[in-house]
Design an enzyme around this catalytic site. Structure first.
Site, PDB file in Angstrom:
ATOM      1  N   LYS A  73      45.168  17.594   7.132  1.00  0.00           N
ATOM      2  CA  LYS A  73      45.064  18.041   5.731  1.00  0.00           C
ATOM      3  C   LYS A  73      45.863  19.351   5.616  1.00  0.00           C
ATOM      4  O   LYS A  73      47.083  19.296   5.614  1.00  0.00           O
ATOM      5  CB  LYS A  73      43.600  18.129   5.338  1.00  0.00           C
ATOM      6  CG  LYS A  73      42.914  16.756   5.523  1.00  0.00           C
ATOM      7  CD  LYS A  73      41.535  16.684   4.987  1.00  0.00           C
ATOM      8  CE  LYS A  73      40.774  15.461   5.472  1.00  0.00           C
ATOM      9  NZ  LYS A  73      41.353  14.177   5.077  1.00  0.00           N
ATOM     10  N   HIS A 132      38.228  19.991   4.928  1.00  0.00           N
ATOM     11  CA  HIS A 132      38.917  20.568   3.764  1.00  0.00           C
ATOM     12  C   HIS A 132      38.796  22.091   3.717  1.00  0.00           C
ATOM     13  O   HIS A 132      39.273  22.719   2.780  1.00  0.00           O
ATOM     14  CB  HIS A 132      38.369  19.970   2.462  1.00  0.00           C
ATOM     15  CG  HIS A 132      38.656  18.510   2.363  1.00  0.00           C
ATOM     16  ND1 HIS A 132      39.843  18.011   1.890  1.00  0.00           N
ATOM     17  CD2 HIS A 132      37.912  17.442   2.746  1.00  0.00           C
ATOM     18  CE1 HIS A 132      39.816  16.689   1.954  1.00  0.00           C
ATOM     19  NE2 HIS A 132      38.660  16.321   2.474  1.00  0.00           N
ATOM     20  N   SER A 135      34.534  17.107  -0.048  1.00  0.00           N
ATOM     21  CA  SER A 135      35.856  16.540  -0.316  1.00  0.00           C
ATOM     22  C   SER A 135      36.037  16.041  -1.736  1.00  0.00           C
ATOM     23  O   SER A 135      37.166  15.952  -2.211  1.00  0.00           O
ATOM     24  CB  SER A 135      36.129  15.402   0.661  1.00  0.00           C
ATOM     25  OG  SER A 135      35.135  14.418   0.552  1.00  0.00           O
TER      26      SER A 135
HETATM   27  C1  PLP Z   1      35.216  15.683   4.778  1.00  0.00           C
HETATM   28  C2  PLP Z   1      36.095  14.745   5.532  1.00  0.00           C
HETATM   29  N1  PLP Z   1      35.818  14.461   6.802  1.00  0.00           N
HETATM   30  C3  PLP Z   1      36.578  13.617   7.520  1.00  0.00           C
HETATM   31  C4  PLP Z   1      37.669  13.004   6.968  1.00  0.00           C
HETATM   32  C5  PLP Z   1      38.471  12.052   7.789  1.00  0.00           C
HETATM   33  O1  PLP Z   1      39.561  12.691   8.329  1.00  0.00           O
HETATM   34  P1  PLP Z   1      40.882  11.864   8.701  1.00  0.00           P
HETATM   35  O2  PLP Z   1      41.590  11.613   7.417  1.00  0.00           O
HETATM   36  O3  PLP Z   1      41.603  12.750   9.652  1.00  0.00           O
HETATM   37  O4  PLP Z   1      40.412  10.592   9.335  1.00  0.00           O
HETATM   38  C6  PLP Z   1      38.001  13.285   5.638  1.00  0.00           C
HETATM   39  C7  PLP Z   1      39.201  12.736   4.979  1.00  0.00           C
HETATM   40  O5  PLP Z   1      39.734  11.833   4.881  1.00  0.00           O
HETATM   41  C8  PLP Z   1      37.192  14.145   4.898  1.00  0.00           C
HETATM   42  O6  PLP Z   1      37.467  14.392   3.616  1.00  0.00           O
END
Ligand code: PLP
Length: 392
Positions: free
Chosen positions: A240, A209, A181
């Site tokens: 996303k 992502h 990310s």
């Molecule tokens: C790699 C990754 N996993 C999990 C999440 C968490 O997802 P969410 O925003 O739906 O809680 C994010 C982002 O915020 C992320 O970048």
């Protein structure tokens, strides 16, 4: 009392690590209204522009009208709606797995999955750049946590083989982001599959992502590498590239049933509401009908990569719509981001503790709905600000 907090906040300000909330007015599009001004949005994870797509808005409103606003309870009580069932079948088909299970967010999914599949006495191998929700899931599991250097498969194998020699029967989990990310690069999934097979470890990949941005039809990093069916636990998000909210896990039926029975973030939280489930279904329709969206975001990302590199910026090994513009010091990256904003570009600084000390950067993300003029404008701003701060 407030003195304790104030002191801490002052320290954060001194180190350039203070954070505050910014309010966006109106829709999340390629341009957004911030503090009364239209700015080019190079910060969102809305890679395909789905957050304001008419089909998603319409699906969301329709479901609220027909099914109401809330799910009324957690999944195991009476919060599992027919829309959950439809979406889970659809997600399983999309991910080419036996089954899928919707979670309330990616954070809840990672924390809930990891702390269910491993526990005290087990060991988890986690990439040093994994998302905070994975880090927290590992901590919550109470398993031994072994961090390996980013994407370093030699180091990972050394660590797994040494743990295997000590006790071959211990449960092992390897967990990585499919697309990282903050660095925007990919995990070497074929090698991870090989290591998981060799040492009898479970392999979990977070596709947050990757869904909608890489792989044929935007099917993610597993599809990109052709390793579908070889990863035990796939986690993905709906908030996303799919433009809505929520998350899911996909895998074998037994994994899903196990999580329904053990995953505390699923069991003890009110289920997602109809509007959110319905917009996710519409997002999958839009994605499957318009694979050109994935090609477009890729084309835009390639353009930005080339232009930023030509200006002399270091953007690491970014391969996706996430481009880390490396700055170094936290305070300098904050200043950089503020100057970008003054010039009409919203690109946020990512600083410790999100990333290691000395690696602060501007996290640039591009969207399929950015025009070439939008991106060319931002390149001009990056040039102006970079020269002014002596970075390029
Ligand atoms: C790699 C990754 N996993 C999990 C999440 C968490 O997802 P969410 O925003 O739906 O809680 C994010 C982002 O915020 C992320 O970048």
């Amino acid at each position: 009392m407030s003195q304790i907090f104030k002191q801490h906040l002052e320290q954060l300000k001194e180190k350039g690590l203070y954070r505050s909330l910014r309010v966006i007015h109106g829709e999340q599009g390629p341009w957004v209204e911030l503090e009364g001004k239209q700015v080019l949005n190079l910060s969102s994870n809305n890679y395909l522009g789905m957050a304001s797509h008419p089909r998603l808005k319409e699906a969301s409103a329709r479901a609220a009208n027909s099914h109401g606003c809330g799910s009324s309870a957690s999944r195991l009580i009476c919060g599992t709606l027919e829309l959950h069932e439809v979406l889970e079948k659809r997600l399983a088909k999309f991910m080419k797995t036996e089954a899928a299970l919707v979670f309330n967010s990616g954070y809840a999914a990672n924390v809930g999955i990891i702390s269910s599949v491993i526990g005290k006495g087990d060991v988890v191998f986690s990439d040093e750049l994994n998302h905070a929700s994975i880090v927290d899931g590992c901590r919550l599991s109470r398993a031994e946590v072994v961090i390996f250097p980013h994407n370093d498969m030699t180091a990972l194998e050394e660590k797994i083989s040494s743990s295997f020699r000590q006790d071959p029967d211990r449960r092992r989990l390897i967990v990585v982001d499919g697309v990282f990310s903050v660095d925007g690069d990919l995990s070497p999934l074929p090698e991870l599959v090989r290591l998981a097979d060799k040492y009898g470890a479970l392999l979990m990949v977070d596709e947050a992502h990757a869904t909608g941005t890489v792989g044929p039809g935007g099917r993610g990093a597993l599809a990109h590498f052709g390793v579908e069916g070889k990863v035990h636990i796939i986690m993905g998000t709906l908030g996303k590239a799919l433009g809505g909210f929520g998350a899911f896990v996909a895998g074998q039926r037994e994994l899903i049933d196990y999580l329904i029975n053990t995953s505390r973030s699923l069991i003890f939280s009110t289920a997602l509401p109809p509007s959110v489930l319905s917009s996710a279904l519409a997002a999958l329709d839009v994605l499957e009908e318009n694979p050109s969206l994935v090609a477009k975001v890729r084309e835009n990302a390639d353009y930005m990569r080339e232009r930023l590199k030509a200006l002399g910026y270091n953007i690491l090994s970014s391969y996706t719509p996430i481009l880390p513009v490396m700055i170094g010091e936290a305070a300098l990256s904050t200043e950089f981001s503020e100057l970008l904003l003054k010039e009409g570009v919203l690109a946020v600084a990512v600083r410790p503790p999100t990333i290691p000390e000395g690696t602060s950067r501007i996290r640039v993300t591009v969207m399929a709905t950015h025009t070439r003029e939008d991106l060319a404008f931002s390149v001009g701003v990056f040039e102006k600000v970079g020269r002014r701060l002596g970075i390029i």
